[in-house]
Design an enzyme around this catalytic site. Structure first.
Site, short mmCIF file in Angstrom:
data_model
loop_
_atom_site.label_atom_id
_atom_site.label_comp_id
_atom_site.label_asym_id
_atom_site.label_seq_id
_atom_site.Cartn_x
_atom_site.Cartn_y
_atom_site.Cartn_z
N SER A 9 22.39 11.12 19.66
CA SER A 9 21.12 11.23 18.93
C SER A 9 20.90 12.65 18.42
O SER A 9 20.49 13.54 19.17
CB SER A 9 19.95 10.83 19.83
N ASP A 36 18.15 9.82 13.20
CA ASP A 36 16.81 9.20 13.12
C ASP A 36 16.10 9.73 11.88
O ASP A 36 15.62 10.86 11.86
CB ASP A 36 16.01 9.54 14.38
N PHE A 144 10.25 9.57 18.85
CA PHE A 144 10.33 10.81 19.63
C PHE A 144 11.40 10.68 20.71
O PHE A 144 11.59 9.61 21.29
CB PHE A 144 8.97 11.12 20.31
N ASP A 177 18.55 1.94 22.20
CA ASP A 177 18.11 3.22 21.65
C ASP A 177 16.80 3.67 22.31
O ASP A 177 15.77 3.03 22.18
CB ASP A 177 17.89 3.03 20.13
C1 DX5 Z 1 13.80 7.39 19.72
C2 DX5 Z 1 15.07 7.92 19.16
C3 DX5 Z 1 16.19 8.08 20.19
C4 DX5 Z 1 15.99 9.22 21.12
C5 DX5 Z 1 17.10 9.30 22.15
O1 DX5 Z 1 12.93 7.22 18.63
O2 DX5 Z 1 15.53 6.98 18.20
O3 DX5 Z 1 17.38 8.31 19.47
O4 DX5 Z 1 15.99 10.42 20.39
O5 DX5 Z 1 16.80 10.37 22.95
P1 DX5 Z 1 16.16 10.19 24.42
O6 DX5 Z 1 17.36 10.04 25.35
O7 DX5 Z 1 15.43 11.48 24.65
O8 DX5 Z 1 15.28 9.00 24.41
ZN ZN Z 2 17.10 5.99 16.85
#
Ligand code: DX5
Ligand code: ZN
Length: 223
Positions: A9, A36, A144, A177
């Site tokens: 990510s 994202d 987030f 995710d």
């Molecule tokens: C959530 C994001 C995820 C997130 C993954 O909206 O799509 O990709 O950043 O990171 P963590 O492990 O902090 O949830």
């Molecule tokens: Zn994502």
């Protein structure tokens, strides 16, 4: 069951050390970079736009897993410079014309994933199973990093795997995710998940010199 893959990510990546981070990911053969794309409308966050994607493609050949957390994605495919090696997730909740959006996305030759938020029931997949290569199951309300898993999504993952089996679609990828800790990865792998979005909950824990060790630990839990 399909081989498990890591999708790192990139919203969690430290921009100052992006080159060094990518070098670790290439050495550890990370399968995808999870991008994202957030428009501040579909999710209450803004980021990872077209310039970021263009820059990343200059840095590495690792395929992109573009998670379009944007309203009406079908009118924004041109924003992100989709390539045929990419995976692209669009949200069921982001357009009233999801089948048309998936149809238009097929022009790019990329893998098409349908993303569904924690409160969106699995049956919405029913009429579009023939238009997708996988599902991105959101385990948090998106937008987030650093959030806690919505507990009901674990059982939902089990129901999704059964739903796909019942519809003869157990060849589809199941991406998970959000808050994929080592423990959650182990649990979700045992259920049948195949692609794991790895963020602050796993590979980005601690300093850059810990990332390789974190990746190996995550792979241990995704076997
Ligand atoms: C959530 C994001 C995820 C997130 C993954 O909206 O799509 O990709 O950043 O990171 P963590 O492990 O902090 O949830
Ligand atoms: Zn994502």
């Amino acid at each position: 069951m399909k081989k498990s893959k890591i999708s790192a990510s990139m919203m969690c990546a430290d921009l100052v050390h992006l080159k060094q981070t990518i070098a670790v990911f290439e050495k550890e053969e990370i399968e995808y970079l999870h991008i994202d794309v957030m428009d501040g409308e579909f999710v209450p966050n803004f980021g990872l736009g077209s310039d970021y994607i263009r820059g990343l493609r200059e840095l590495t050949k690792i395929p992109l897993d573009i998670h379009m957390m944007v309203a009406s994605p079908e009118y924004k495919f041109k924003w992100v410079g989709i390539q045929s090696t990419d995976m692209v997730s669009i949200h069921y909740e982001s357009t009233p014309q999801i089948q048309r959006a998936l149809d238009w996305l097929s022009e790019y030759g990329c893998k098409r994933f349908l993303a569904i938020n924690p409160a969106t029931p699995i049956y919405v997949l029913e009429e579009v199973l023939d238009y997708i290569d996988g599902i991105n199951l959101l385990m948090v309300n998106p937008g987030f990093a650093g959030q806690k898993i919505v507990l009901s999504t674990i059982k939902k993952a089990e129901r999704l795997i059964n739903f796909l089996k019942e519809h003869g679609k157990d060849d589809l990828e199941v991406e998970v995710d959000g808050n994929i800790t080592f423990e959650n990865a182990k649990k979700l792998r045992s259920i049948g998940a195949t692609i794991f979005v790895a963020g602050t909950s796993s590979i980005f824990k601690g300093p850059l010199n810990k990332y390789a060790e974190n990746i190996l630990s995550l792979r241990e839990n995704m076997k």
